[in-house]
Design a protein around this motif. Sequence first.
Motif, PDB file in Angstrom:
ATOM      1  N   LEU A 188      79.625  49.522  27.177  1.00 46.25           N
ATOM      2  CA  LEU A 188      79.529  48.109  26.805  1.00 46.25           C
ATOM      3  C   LEU A 188      78.550  47.384  27.710  1.00 46.25           C
ATOM      4  CD1 LEU A 188      83.208  47.149  25.894  1.00 46.25           C
ATOM      5  CD2 LEU A 188      81.286  47.507  24.354  1.00 46.25           C
ATOM      6  N   ALA A 189      78.564  47.742  29.001  1.00 47.05           N
ATOM      7  CA  ALA A 189      77.621  47.124  29.926  1.00 47.05           C
ATOM      8  C   ALA A 189      76.199  47.485  29.519  1.00 47.05           C
ATOM      9  CB  ALA A 189      77.899  47.591  31.349  1.00 47.05           C
ATOM     10  N   GLU A 190      76.034  48.719  29.044  1.00 48.82           N
ATOM     11  CA  GLU A 190      74.702  49.178  28.660  1.00 48.82           C
ATOM     12  C   GLU A 190      74.132  48.370  27.501  1.00 48.82           C
ATOM     13  OE1 GLU A 190      72.306  53.266  28.561  1.00 48.82           O
ATOM     14  OE2 GLU A 190      74.454  53.328  28.739  1.00 48.82           O
ATOM     15  N   VAL A 191      75.003  47.886  26.590  1.00 51.47           N
ATOM     16  CA  VAL A 191      74.521  47.070  25.482  1.00 51.47           C
ATOM     17  C   VAL A 191      74.697  45.583  25.781  1.00 51.47           C
ATOM     18  CG1 VAL A 191      74.918  48.861  23.770  1.00 51.47           C
ATOM     19  CG2 VAL A 191      76.729  47.225  24.269  1.00 51.47           C
ATOM     20  N   SER A 192      74.773  45.263  27.091  1.00 50.41           N
ATOM     21  CA  SER A 192      74.841  43.870  27.547  1.00 50.41           C
ATOM     22  C   SER A 192      76.071  43.137  27.038  1.00 50.41           C
ATOM     23  CB  SER A 192      73.586  43.089  27.159  1.00 50.41           C
ATOM     24  OG  SER A 192      72.448  43.763  27.577  1.00 50.41           O
ATOM     25  N   ILE A 193      77.207  43.836  26.959  1.00 54.20           N
ATOM     26  CA  ILE A 193      78.461  43.117  26.760  1.00 54.20           C
ATOM     27  C   ILE A 193      79.131  43.083  28.122  1.00 54.20           C
ATOM     28  CG2 ILE A 193      80.722  43.077  25.639  1.00 54.20           C
ATOM     29  CD1 ILE A 193      79.557  44.415  23.252  1.00 54.20           C
ATOM     30  N   PRO A 194      79.104  41.922  28.777  1.00 57.37           N
ATOM     31  CA  PRO A 194      79.659  41.849  30.122  1.00 57.37           C
ATOM     32  C   PRO A 194      81.183  41.861  30.080  1.00 57.37           C
ATOM     33  CG  PRO A 194      78.864  39.705  29.424  1.00 57.37           C
ATOM     34  CD  PRO A 194      78.618  40.634  28.281  1.00 57.37           C
ATOM     35  N   ALA A 195      81.788  42.041  31.245  1.00 58.33           N
ATOM     36  CA  ALA A 195      83.245  42.036  31.387  1.00 58.33           C
ATOM     37  C   ALA A 195      83.884  42.990  30.383  1.00 58.33           C
ATOM     38  CB  ALA A 195      83.805  40.624  31.219  1.00 58.33           C
ATOM     39  N   MET A 234      78.862  48.653  18.097  1.00 56.20           N
ATOM     40  CA  MET A 234      78.510  49.832  17.302  1.00 56.20           C
ATOM     41  C   MET A 234      77.476  50.675  18.034  1.00 56.20           C
ATOM     42  SD  MET A 234      80.072  50.485  14.638  1.00 56.20           S
ATOM     43  CE  MET A 234      79.024  51.837  14.097  1.00 56.20           C
ATOM     44  N   ILE A 235      76.476  49.981  18.615  1.00 50.35           N
ATOM     45  CA  ILE A 235      75.438  50.723  19.330  1.00 50.35           C
ATOM     46  C   ILE A 235      76.058  51.408  20.555  1.00 50.35           C
ATOM     47  CG2 ILE A 235      73.288  50.504  20.639  1.00 50.35           C
ATOM     48  CD1 ILE A 235      72.569  48.173  18.722  1.00 50.35           C
ATOM     49  N   ALA A 236      76.952  50.692  21.243  1.00 52.27           N
ATOM     50  CA  ALA A 236      77.622  51.274  22.410  1.00 52.27           C
ATOM     51  C   ALA A 236      78.365  52.539  22.002  1.00 52.27           C
ATOM     52  CB  ALA A 236      78.596  50.260  23.012  1.00 52.27           C
ATOM     53  N   ILE A 269      69.333  42.316  20.353  1.00 53.87           N
ATOM     54  CA  ILE A 269      69.658  43.686  19.954  1.00 53.87           C
ATOM     55  C   ILE A 269      68.453  44.601  20.171  1.00 53.87           C
ATOM     56  CG2 ILE A 269      70.293  45.155  17.983  1.00 53.87           C
ATOM     57  CD1 ILE A 269      72.638  43.521  18.792  1.00 53.87           C
ATOM     58  N   MET A 270      67.259  44.085  19.874  1.00 55.90           N
ATOM     59  CA  MET A 270      66.054  44.884  20.082  1.00 55.90           C
ATOM     60  C   MET A 270      65.868  45.196  21.568  1.00 55.90           C
ATOM     61  SD  MET A 270      64.722  45.931  17.433  1.00 55.90           S
ATOM     62  CE  MET A 270      65.553  45.791  15.873  1.00 55.90           C
ATOM     63  N   ASP A 271      66.180  44.220  22.427  1.00 54.35           N
ATOM     64  CA  ASP A 271      66.133  44.478  23.865  1.00 54.35           C
ATOM     65  C   ASP A 271      67.064  45.630  24.228  1.00 54.35           C
ATOM     66  OD1 ASP A 271      64.284  42.567  24.389  1.00 54.35           O
ATOM     67  OD2 ASP A 271      65.636  41.138  25.375  1.00 54.35           O
ATOM     68  N   VAL A 272      68.268  45.611  23.652  1.00 56.52           N
ATOM     69  CA  VAL A 272      69.257  46.651  23.951  1.00 56.52           C
ATOM     70  C   VAL A 272      68.721  48.018  23.523  1.00 56.52           C
ATOM     71  CG1 VAL A 272      71.494  47.558  23.205  1.00 56.52           C
ATOM     72  CG2 VAL A 272      71.285  45.158  23.882  1.00 56.52           C
ATOM     73  N   LEU A 273      68.153  48.100  22.313  1.00 53.61           N
ATOM     74  CA  LEU A 273      67.638  49.381  21.826  1.00 53.61           C
ATOM     75  C   LEU A 273      66.493  49.887  22.702  1.00 53.61           C
ATOM     76  CD1 LEU A 273      67.730  48.877  17.933  1.00 53.61           C
ATOM     77  CD2 LEU A 273      69.290  50.220  19.352  1.00 53.61           C
ATOM     78  N   HIS A 274      65.593  48.979  23.096  1.00 56.11           N
ATOM     79  CA  HIS A 274      64.481  49.395  23.960  1.00 56.11           C
ATOM     80  C   HIS A 274      64.974  49.872  25.314  1.00 56.11           C
ATOM     81  CE1 HIS A 274      60.763  48.683  21.805  1.00 56.11           C
ATOM     82  NE2 HIS A 274      61.426  47.735  21.168  1.00 56.11           N
ATOM     83  N   ASP A 275      65.995  49.188  25.799  1.00 58.43           N
ATOM     84  CA  ASP A 275      66.583  49.554  27.070  1.00 58.43           C
ATOM     85  C   ASP A 275      67.122  50.984  27.029  1.00 58.43           C
ATOM     86  OD1 ASP A 275      66.975  48.442  29.521  1.00 58.43           O
ATOM     87  OD2 ASP A 275      69.145  48.174  29.163  1.00 58.43           O
ATOM     88  N   ILE A 276      67.851  51.288  25.962  1.00 57.77           N
ATOM     89  CA  ILE A 276      68.426  52.627  25.805  1.00 57.77           C
ATOM     90  C   ILE A 276      67.312  53.653  25.670  1.00 57.77           C
ATOM     91  CG2 ILE A 276      69.728  54.091  24.205  1.00 57.77           C
ATOM     92  CD1 ILE A 276      71.384  51.484  23.609  1.00 57.77           C
ATOM     93  N   ALA A 287      64.291  53.482  26.819  1.00 58.10           N
ATOM     94  CA  ALA A 287      63.590  53.676  28.079  1.00 58.10           C
ATOM     95  C   ALA A 287      64.443  54.463  29.067  1.00 58.10           C
ATOM     96  CB  ALA A 287      63.205  52.318  28.668  1.00 58.10           C
ATOM     97  N   ARG A 288      65.758  54.183  29.069  1.00 58.57           N
ATOM     98  CA  ARG A 288      66.609  54.788  30.079  1.00 58.57           C
ATOM     99  C   ARG A 288      66.930  56.253  29.787  1.00 58.57           C
ATOM    100  NH1 ARG A 288      71.655  51.242  31.478  1.00 58.57           N
ATOM    101  NH2 ARG A 288      70.217  49.654  30.721  1.00 58.57           N
ATOM    102  N   HIS A 289      67.150  56.574  28.502  1.00 59.06           N
ATOM    103  CA  HIS A 289      67.597  57.936  28.174  1.00 59.06           C
ATOM    104  C   HIS A 289      66.580  58.719  27.373  1.00 59.06           C
ATOM    105  CE1 HIS A 289      71.507  56.622  29.596  1.00 59.06           C
ATOM    106  NE2 HIS A 289      71.467  55.621  28.744  1.00 59.06           N
ATOM    107  N   ARG A 290      65.392  58.157  27.142  1.00 59.07           N
ATOM    108  CA  ARG A 290      64.396  58.798  26.276  1.00 59.07           C
ATOM    109  C   ARG A 290      64.995  59.177  24.925  1.00 59.07           C
ATOM    110  NH1 ARG A 290      59.529  60.111  27.346  1.00 59.07           N
ATOM    111  NH2 ARG A 290      59.364  62.100  26.264  1.00 59.07           N
ATOM    112  N   THR A 291      65.860  58.284  24.408  1.00 55.13           N
ATOM    113  CA  THR A 291      66.467  58.517  23.106  1.00 55.13           C
ATOM    114  C   THR A 291      65.423  58.305  22.017  1.00 55.13           C
ATOM    115  OG1 THR A 291      68.446  57.509  24.035  1.00 55.13           O
ATOM    116  CG2 THR A 291      68.429  57.857  21.653  1.00 55.13           C
ATOM    117  N   SER A 292      65.283  59.275  21.124  1.00 54.79           N
ATOM    118  CA  SER A 292      64.399  59.093  19.974  1.00 54.79           C
ATOM    119  C   SER A 292      65.094  58.173  18.982  1.00 54.79           C
ATOM    120  CB  SER A 292      64.113  60.429  19.287  1.00 54.79           C
ATOM    121  OG  SER A 292      63.644  61.356  20.224  1.00 54.79           O
TER     122      SER A 292
END
Lengths: 653, 330
Positions: free
Chosen positions: A464-471, A492-494, A521-528, A530-535
């Motif tokens: 959840l933190a990874e997709v910017s859902i805090p707490a 869902m993305i998390a 949401i696009m920021d979240v996808l780009h973040d993932i 960049a971090r995991h080289r997810t295709s």
Amino acid sequence: MTASALRLSRTGMSAPVLRAFRRAPSGMIGAGVVAAILVVAVLGPIVFGDEAQERDLTNASQGVSREHLLGTDALGRDILARLIVATRLSIGLGLASAALAMVAGILIGVSAALFGGRARVIVLRTIDTMISFPSILVAVFFSVILGRGVTGALIGVAASTAFHIARITSTLAISASRRDYVDAARVLGVRGRPLVVRYVLRNIGEPLTVAASVVVGSSIVTISALSFLGLGPQAPQYDWGTMLTEGVKAIYRTPAAALGPAGAIAISAFAFAFVGEAVARAMNPRLWTAPSGRAARAVATAPAATLVEQAAAAGRARPDERVEVGGKDGPPALEVTDLVISFPSAQGATEVIKGVTFSVGEGEIVGIVGESGSGKTMTALAVAQLVPYPGRVSGSVRLHGRELTDLSRKELDSLLGNDLAVVFQDPMASLNPRLTIGTQLGQAVRVHKGFSRRRARDLAVRSLAEVSIPAGETQLGRYPNEFSGGMRQRAMIAMGVMKEPSLLIADEPTTALDVTIQAQIMDVLHDINARHRTSMILISHDLALVKQNCHRVLVMYAGRIVEDLEADAIRTQAVHPYTKALVGTVPEIGQSRTGPLPDIPGEIPDPADPPPGCPFHPRCPLAVDRCSVERPPLLHRGGGHRAACHVANEGVE
Amino acid sequence: MLELRDLSVRYGSGRRSLTAVDRVSLDIPSGATLGLVGESGSGKSTLARAIVGLLPIAGGSVRLDGADHTRQAARTAPAYRRRVQMVFQDPHSSLNPRMSVGQAMVEAVGKREGELSRAERRAEAVRALESVGLGATALERYPHEFSGGQRQRIAIARALAVRPQLIVLDEVTSALDVSVQATILNLLTDLQREFGLSYLFVSHNLSVVSLMSEAVAVMYLGRIVERGPAGDVFGRPRHPYTQALMKSLPSLSSARAHAPVVGDVPDPRNLPPGCPFHTRCPVGPLTRPDRSVCLEQDPQLVASSQPNEAACHFAAAPGGAASEAAGAHV
């Protein structure tokens, strides 16, 4: 004015309704039986009236014989003759009480829909209370109050069914009156009876017709039951129910005396039900025209929900689209080769995807764009092995070299849980509303990775933190409906990325969301990414979104890739006229508006009946003679750029 | 031609009530288009429905060519309906599936002033269909036999059939493909020119609004946060929310920008105190703790030297930089 509009509607409706009705065999059989019953009801008493009254005490209570096909009763009267004569009263009472029940029920139900606020609540509660009593009890109650006999039975049975009809009508009418077309009619100034009849009743006519036919059947049965209890017609009147009472007394000696009326009751109930269902079906204008390719297209664009049959991988050779895959850096994560998806149709099979070959490199974000019906969603579903039944898939889908089309159901489940994740447009449809976010996130890893409850929880919070859902800790206990649309899509993305899949397919992930949330949401996808080289495969109808967020773009048209190029180059280097036309239709802020906006005339071709040659040639401004004859192959133009156009590929080997 | 003054629309009553439209003042000029932009929950569709009489008004006033139409009965009267029409977002649900196009069109024509014979009504129905690029062959057919773009043309023709002066267009291209969207927008522009129509063009899509509108209003949580000539609002947006919307909008001609605002739109039943945007605002107390005025005072739209008005204590000056002076008066 109103009357003539209605007249127009009637003349325009009856003929196709009849035609559609004739196509249903059960309806035709039912109609035949109903017609026969009605003839018997009318003529029976005239022809057999005397015979039914003829007493012959010497032949009392006889069984089946040549003179008396159903035997005789205690007074020696012919049972068959009496059965035929009783048809008029039984069917007449059934129809009359059903008609009464329908009129009363529809009036009560529609009034509930028309009332707002407290009045509606009162009507609905009354209906609910009334239907909680068993119908036969209500019928008995009314017929006892109103006295034994025909009137009591008629009103009793009508009262017992009217509230059921009212319940169905109110539910249907309330939902029908919330439709946009009712509001549209109101804005035009349509009100009162035309609004109720044309906009509400006509749209709930189908289920009400079925209900009416069932009510006719059940009213015949209930009236017979009342007569059986002695509450119906009193001697010398008799109906099937009273005959059944007499017959049952002698059931061991002359079973035909009871089976005759019982059969008559059952057959008429069934016949009316068949007719009602066929009439209801025939009332739907969608069934008036012969089914066409449009139906196949509707199937093809329907969202998939279930894991479906494996396609026999009968790889068809399509040399023109064979392509050496291999990305910029190392082997591709995903290779799709000669993908074909077909759905059964009137013509045998209609191909909605007609041979698609592409690859997605490791860490690469590939966008798929095209108009609705172009096949972009179907392509993505095929990659995830989620093509809905009864679609057939052929071709090859390899994820890190592993062929996915050969996997067993169990291996597929594990693949979808671990290596491949899919995010759909509507997160609410993919989340279980009855389970907390935490349970749903935890479930995924506990099932697939065998994690302990504690470890699953930690991982869920981290995702959840990874997709910017805090707490995250406090969010785990909440239900999907407590989340906003953007939060649900993050969840869902998390869920998709918590097992670090190598490929994420996002099918219109932000179409239902606002632009400010879309950007998040696009920021979240780009973040993932960049971090995991997810295709990733990002499917969208929004060319600008794809251009800004993807490395490469596949442009699809009529089930094929027509151009494959770098996302940044789409405005400057696209060569396919369809891509160029799409780019032209994207409105931009500050665009000076001197002439009309560029559009693409015409419509996408019907997959069941595609034009010969290039599927885009009927809409193409550059089309030459060759385009209507020969389909252009998807050719490499260098630098990973592919295009399928005779004109653009002039001189390309 | 249409003047809204301090218009409010409320859902429900008592503690659970929700003010979906809060003291909105707008003018829709004659023969021109006012664009109304906002995200889901901004109240833009509620406002549209209130204007056409589908929702009652809780406060403020509606005037059409100077005549007061604030009372619900005035906005549902045939005379008003004939002048103010609406086209809905989804042509799949705004056309009655059980009525042929001819029946729907003849019914709409019948709502015009004066009695028409049956043949005249039919001829008028055909004329309205022809003005949207369809013909008499459409009359006998049912909505499901048409594509989405064609259905939206039919819905437009139905609204035109009563010869209105103002058409409220509520997200009319949101359910359509971009290629079809352009066709519908061109059609609307042509019709406006031909019949001198006024439009209230409601959409969440800024670029489409910018193409269609002479004047623009931006809504957030039931209020107008910025309004002015389209060129000024989109060229030099002053409210941080308008700026955020523009930055969030994907574009073919620019690179991706990071999400300009954080968080979700607050629950409209439980609005934050002060400025309703302060919970997400990139120039508010989230980033500038000294700007506590945003937590306490609800900013109003105030006339200024700029052509576009913004309801923000720290509205940007036309140059783009946040103006400290603008906040100094509080």
